[in-house]
Every structure is written in structure tokens, then in C-alpha cells.
Design an enzyme around this catalytic site. Structure first.
Site, mmCIF file in Angstrom:
data_model
loop_
_atom_site.group_PDB
_atom_site.id
_atom_site.type_symbol
_atom_site.label_atom_id
_atom_site.label_comp_id
_atom_site.label_asym_id
_atom_site.label_seq_id
_atom_site.Cartn_x
_atom_site.Cartn_y
_atom_site.Cartn_z
ATOM 1 N N ASP A 8 0.869 -1.171 0.000
ATOM 2 C CA ASP A 8 0.000 0.000 0.000
ATOM 3 C C ASP A 8 0.912 1.228 0.000
ATOM 4 O O ASP A 8 2.082 1.150 0.390
ATOM 5 C CB ASP A 8 -0.887 -0.028 1.245
ATOM 6 C CG ASP A 8 -1.622 1.280 1.472
ATOM 7 O OD1 ASP A 8 -2.319 1.733 0.552
ATOM 8 O OD2 ASP A 8 -1.460 1.863 2.561
ATOM 9 N N ASP A 212 -2.332 -0.404 5.926
ATOM 10 C CA ASP A 212 -2.711 0.318 7.144
ATOM 11 C C ASP A 212 -4.190 0.635 7.253
ATOM 12 O O ASP A 212 -4.627 1.163 8.278
ATOM 13 C CB ASP A 212 -1.945 1.644 7.218
ATOM 14 C CG ASP A 212 -2.497 2.678 6.244
ATOM 15 O OD1 ASP A 212 -2.909 3.769 6.684
ATOM 16 O OD2 ASP A 212 -2.565 2.378 5.037
#
Length: 272
Positions: A8, A212
Site C-alpha cells: 500500500d 494500514d
């Protein structure tokens, strides 16, 4: 050893100022030297990610738009999935009870109905920006995803409205505390990573991934080794309690973990 690493961007690989740290860039290069394939799995647009890749001199596959597009090392489309046109039409034209701003994405870029300069801070690294347009004029059959940006509590209320209106025709997720995404049904980073893994002749067990936010949930939960950032949304940590939590993106925790993994693969890791 993992053969594919998926990252990510915001809140994970990028630092809080939305830049890549020097240690992170060096560590990514080390992975490539070990013949580990890289993919950046992000909600960002492919047009922006190509620019970022161009500054890094790294070969990487791109999973963009939270799984709506997959691009090869050469820039070819390996997979594409758009919002159902009826879903896109409903979301763009309905008068939702919310203060959040609406943002529409298609292959041509990022579109919104008003100037919101604060949102551009996240894109200072690339210079990518929205185009101000009458959102209702965008063809519904060309929409990849729609997102709403605003206060989290307001977005939670909006999610209830969207669920009632769309029922089971779209996938809703928080890509950040202040960003609610409307994605094609069944579309997420995890499903896209499965497509890419198959294309490469790998299984998800051969992958490691870092994230996250709740748009990383499927990806982190499906790979051989999923790692959660220390600055992650509490909902993500609660949803995947069996996964290890590493350090904060501001400390380049992905690089810290991978350096240990490359140099001392048989020793336990501590984020300290």
C-alpha cells in the site's frame, strides 16, 4: 521466501509528508536484486503511479484504484473492473445527506465538483491533481470508482445511506479515516493480487503484503505473510488480530522490517 511483495502507499510505504524515504527506496532496490517481484497496491490513479514509478527507476506491477486496474511492467492492462453503470449513476446523481465531497475516477483522471486545495497535499510528490467538472456530466459506464472525503462520523452515516440504496451491488470500504470508497462488487486489493499472482504463476502464499487501512484488509488477510502498520486504523488491527503489527510509516517501518527480513530471515523481528 516470498516471491512477490505488495505495498500500500499512503500510510504504509509513503511517509506522512507523502514522500518515499531514502531507506525505503534503497530497500525496494534490494528486493529487486533478490528477484522478488514488486507491486504497489493503492487507491491512487495509475496516471499518478506511473509518474512516481518513473522517478524511482524500479520495475513494479501496479494495482491501482483499489483493485479496479492492474498494469504490467510494460504498462499494459492485465485486468480491469468498472463500477456497474447503474451504481455509478445512482451515486453521482442522488442527493446524499452528507457534507463530504464526492470524487469520481475513470481512465482519464480524477474529477470533483469543486476546488478543495487541502486534498492536493497528498499528491505533492507527483503533482497529480483533480479536474473540476460537473460530476453529473460524467458517463456512468466509464466510472472505475467513486469516493467521498470528509469527517469520519459523517462518512459512517453516509455508508448507511449508500448500503440502503445500493444493497449488494457495490463494495464499500474506508481507504482512510476520512475517505469512503464505492468500488465494483467483489473488487479489492486482495482479489486483484490474486489475479496478478496467477498471472505470474504464483500463489497468494508466495506473497507478503503491507497495509494500514480497511481497503487493505482482504489483501493482508489472504497472503502468506500480511503485515500491519503501527499507524493503522484500529478497525484493521481488530479485523486481523493474528497478523503482526510493525512500526509507523513515519519511521519507514516497511524498510526497517524488510532489512531485517533480508539480513536475518531466521531471527524474530521487533519493530523497536
Amino acid at each position: 521466501m516470498a516471491r512477490l511483495a505488495a505495498f500500500d502507499m499512503d500510510g504504509t510505504l509513503l511517509m506522512p509528508d507523502h514522500h518515499l524515504g531514502r531507506e525505503t527506496i534503497a530497500t525496494l532496490a534490494r528486493l529487486r536484486e533478490r528477484d522478488i517481484t514488486l507491486t504497489f497496491a493503492t487507491g491512487r490513479h495509475v496516471l499518478e503511479m506511473r509518474h512516481i514509478l518513473g522517478t524511482l527507476s524500479l520495475d513494479a506491477y501496479l494495482i491501482t484504484g483499489n483493485g479496479t486496474r492492474i498494469h504490467s511492467l510494460e504498462g499494459d492492462v492485465l485486468h480491469r473492473q468498472d463500477l456497474d453503470p447503474q451504481v455509478a449513476d445512482t451515486v453521482m446523481h442522488h442527493a446524499w445527506d452528507t457534507r463530504a465531497s464526492m470524487h469520481v475516477f475513470n481512465d482519464n483522471g480524477w474529477f470533483t465538483g469543486q476546488e478543495i486545495p487541502a486534498l492536493l497535499q497528498a499528491h505533492v510528490y507527483s503533482g497529480f491533481r483533480y479536474q473540476v467538472i460537473d460530476i453529473k456530466s460524467i458517463p456512468a459506464h466509464q466510472v472505475t470508482k467513486i469516493c467521498f472525503c470528509g469527517d469520519h462520523d459523517d462518512l459512517i452515516r453516509l455508508r448507511i445511506q449508500l448500503n440502503e440504496a445500493l444493497e449488494e451491488r457495490a463494495h464499500l470500504c474506508f481507504s482512510a479515516v476520512d475517505c469512503l470508497e464505492v468500488l465494483p462488487l467483489g473488487c479489492n486489493k486482495g482479489s486483484a493480487l490474486a489475479v496478478l499472482s496467477n498471472h505470474l504463476g504464483l500463489s497468494l502464499a508466495d506473497c507478503m503484503a503491507f497495509g494500514d487501512a480497511m481497503n487493505d484488509r482482504e489483501m493482508l488477510g489472504s497472503v502468506g505473510r500480511g503485515l500491519i502498520m503501527g499507524n493503522a486504523m484500529p478497525q484493521l488491527i481488530a479485523a486481523l488480530p493474528h497478523l503482526s503489527v510493525i512500526g509507523h510509516c513515519g519511521n519507514q517501518a516497511v524498510s526497517h522490517f524488510l532489512t531485517h527480513w533480508l539480513d536475518n530471515p531466521h531471527l524474530p523481528y521487533s519493530p523497536e
